[in-house]
Design an enzyme around this catalytic site. Structure first.
Site, mmCIF file in Angstrom:
data_model
loop_
_atom_site.group_PDB
_atom_site.id
_atom_site.type_symbol
_atom_site.label_atom_id
_atom_site.label_comp_id
_atom_site.label_asym_id
_atom_site.label_seq_id
_atom_site.Cartn_x
_atom_site.Cartn_y
_atom_site.Cartn_z
ATOM 1 N N ASP A 84 0.826 -1.221 0.000
ATOM 2 C CA ASP A 84 0.000 0.000 0.000
ATOM 3 C C ASP A 84 0.858 1.268 0.000
ATOM 4 O OD1 ASP A 84 -2.423 1.341 0.032
ATOM 5 O OD2 ASP A 84 -3.217 0.233 1.743
ATOM 6 N N GLU B 272 -1.053 1.544 -5.215
ATOM 7 C CA GLU B 272 -0.582 2.930 -5.162
ATOM 8 C C GLU B 272 -1.645 3.887 -5.666
ATOM 9 O OE1 GLU B 272 1.334 6.011 -7.751
ATOM 10 O OE2 GLU B 272 0.021 4.327 -8.142
ATOM 11 N N TRP B 273 -2.834 3.325 -5.944
ATOM 12 C CA TRP B 273 -4.045 4.086 -6.291
ATOM 13 C C TRP B 273 -3.943 4.849 -7.615
ATOM 14 C CZ3 TRP B 273 -2.827 6.715 -1.093
ATOM 15 C CH2 TRP B 273 -2.894 5.772 -0.058
ATOM 16 N N GLY B 274 -2.896 4.572 -8.405
ATOM 17 C CA GLY B 274 -2.757 5.265 -9.686
ATOM 18 C C GLY B 274 -2.211 6.672 -9.563
ATOM 19 N N ASP B 275 -1.802 7.081 -8.359
ATOM 20 C CA ASP B 275 -1.345 8.464 -8.129
ATOM 21 C C ASP B 275 -0.160 8.850 -9.011
ATOM 22 O OD1 ASP B 275 -3.264 8.614 -6.247
ATOM 23 O OD2 ASP B 275 -1.936 9.002 -4.534
ATOM 24 N N ASN B 276 0.738 7.896 -9.233
ATOM 25 C CA ASN B 276 1.959 8.189 -10.001
ATOM 26 C C ASN B 276 2.006 7.409 -11.308
ATOM 27 O OD1 ASN B 276 3.714 9.845 -7.906
ATOM 28 N ND2 ASN B 276 2.708 8.183 -6.798
ATOM 29 N N ASP C 195 -9.990 3.774 -3.543
ATOM 30 C CA ASP C 195 -10.745 2.581 -3.146
ATOM 31 C C ASP C 195 -12.151 2.541 -3.732
ATOM 32 O OD1 ASP C 195 -8.524 2.032 -1.724
ATOM 33 O OD2 ASP C 195 -9.478 2.054 0.259
HETATM 34 C C1 GLA Z 1 -5.947 1.433 1.462
HETATM 35 C C2 GLA Z 1 -6.108 0.420 0.332
HETATM 36 C C3 GLA Z 1 -7.248 -0.511 0.652
HETATM 37 C C4 GLA Z 1 -6.978 -1.219 1.966
HETATM 38 C C5 GLA Z 1 -6.740 -0.214 3.074
HETATM 39 C C6 GLA Z 1 -6.230 -0.879 4.357
HETATM 40 O O1 GLA Z 1 -7.059 2.266 1.536
HETATM 41 O O2 GLA Z 1 -6.317 1.076 -0.890
HETATM 42 O O3 GLA Z 1 -7.457 -1.448 -0.390
HETATM 43 O O4 GLA Z 1 -5.858 -2.064 1.817
HETATM 44 O O5 GLA Z 1 -5.780 0.752 2.696
HETATM 45 O O6 GLA Z 1 -5.972 0.024 5.365
#
Ligand code: GLA
Length: 400
Positions: free
Chosen positions: A147, A180-184, A202
């Protein structure tokens, strides 16, 4: 003798491409993760029971393999810096848990974070990357979700590459799932770093909503779908775009769950279920374990689907499949039922990325409805159908 054997085994298991193990996630990974349903409430009993349920429910038979523990499994580090599981939640330890999950023919996944602390405030891997990778390998872990909370000035490419190198050095093929949520824009640089990378923040359990937390947002199914635009060219065997884990069975309507699952299959997304496998309705199980829909996701060609047309909230998607086949998915984004008319003879579907073309005036395909599991004729006749709100019509077209 022992030493020779060891060398031979490792030469085989470590056959690698660059610094990443090859032969992992050649099709999108399938499994389960604790976060969407259980958040911080994870413990060894839940994981054991989930492994049992994955087998008993037919999920394993449908292809699900990884049982993944998300955040909040961690206790403290010991005097030498080795991470310990939370002793209240995991009293038997991770090695025993991995042995149990392996005894079911499944694999065990774990979670950490680039920072000193995870999103849930537990110890992260920063400064301990090689030590943690070694620990996971010794426990018999098969999957790491990594994460991006508390990154505090870290550069994403460097931070993820460090953990990739650590996992490689530890010698146990561990599927590295980057969160990494696509941030970079990881799709631009992570092909040789991870096996999948999150493309967005998320998901949350809603078909068409945004949940605003102020400093960040969670996204509904349609919102995440729209954020995949332009990314399909970066995905392929061993390196997938990850639009986040599934919410099937967590409270959306059955048609919404079906549409969500269908689109994740069209996207060649990792299929990580996020519901309580011990307590699934028949409808939920029939969605998650629909082998014909899963076959679209797991197709060996490994090419993501694309949006062919969009009109009045109805989108038509195509995904090229091996053996000259195609998947087609008609998605109704709206809440009202919509008629669909598709006159094959006047349509040509072509895809620059896979160099595939379907000229329906020249070639006939058989049509199979993947949700009703019925053969519904051929592309010689125009397709007419009614798609309910927040639902799909999903077909497989086989060349005749
Ligand atoms: C982030 C991630 C989620 C999950 C939580 C756990 O938000 O994107 O998928 O793993 O952390 O804290």
């Amino acid at each position: 003798m022992k030493r020779i054997l060891l060398t031979i085994t490792c030469a085989a298991c470590l056959s690698a491409h660059g610094q990443k193990f090859d032969q992992l996630a050649l099709t999108p990974q399938m499994g389960w993760n604790s976060w969407n349903k259980f958040a911080d409430k994870v413990n060894e009993q839940l994981i054991r029971e989930t492994a049992d349920a994955m087998v008993a429910s037919g999920m394993k038979d449908a292809g699900y393999q990884y049982v993944n523990i998300d955040d909040c499994w961690q206790g403290q580090r010991d005097a030498q810096g080795f991470i310990q599981p939370d002793a209240k939640k995991f009293p038997s330890g991770m090695k025993a848990l991995a042995d149990y999950v392996h005894s079911k023919g499944l694999k065990l996944g774990i979670y950490s974070d680039v920072g000193y602390k995870t999103c849930g405030g537990r110890p992260g891997s920063r400064g301990h990357e090689f030590q943690d990778a070694l620990t996971y390998a010794q426990w018999g872990i098969d999957y790491l979700k990594y994460d991006w909370c508390n990154a505090e000035g870290l550069k994403a490419e460097g931070a993820y590459t460090t953990m990739r190198d650590a996992l490689y050095a530890a010698g146990q093929p561990i599927l590295f799932s980057m969160c990494e949520w696509g941030d970079n824009q990881p799709w631009l640089w992570a092909k040789n770093v991870g096996y999948s990378w999150r493309t967005t923040g998320d998901i949350f359990n809603c078909f068409d909503c945004v949940k605003d937390h102020g400093t960040y947002k969670d996204w509904g199914v349609l919102q995440i779908l729209d954020k995949q635009e332009g990314l399909r060219k970066y995905a392929g065997p061993g390196h997938w775009n990850d639009p986040d884990m599934l919410e099937v069975g967590n409270g959306m309507a059955v048609n919404e769950d079906r549409a969500h699952f269908s689109m994740w299959c069209m996207l060649a997304a990792p299929l990580i279920s996020g519901n309580d496998l011990r307590d699934m309705s028949k409808e939920t199980r029939e969605i998650l374990a629909n082998k014909e829909v899963i076959a679209v996701n797991q197709d060996a060609l490994g090419v993501e689907g694309f949006k062919y047309s969009a009109k009045d909230g109805v989108e038509i998607w195509f995904k090229p499949l091996s053996n000259d086949a195609w998947a087609m998915c008609v998605l109704n984004r709206g809440t009202n039922s919509q008629p669909v008319a598709f006159n094959w003879k006047s349509e040509t579907v072509s895809d620059d990325l896979s160099k595939r073309e379907a000229k329906f005036d020249a070639t006939t395909y058989s049509m199979r409805d993947l949700w009703t599991k019925k053969d519904i004729g051929t592309t010689k006749d125009a397709l007419t159908a009614e798609v309910p709100g927040h639902d799909v019509l999903m077909l497989r077209l086989n060349k005749m």
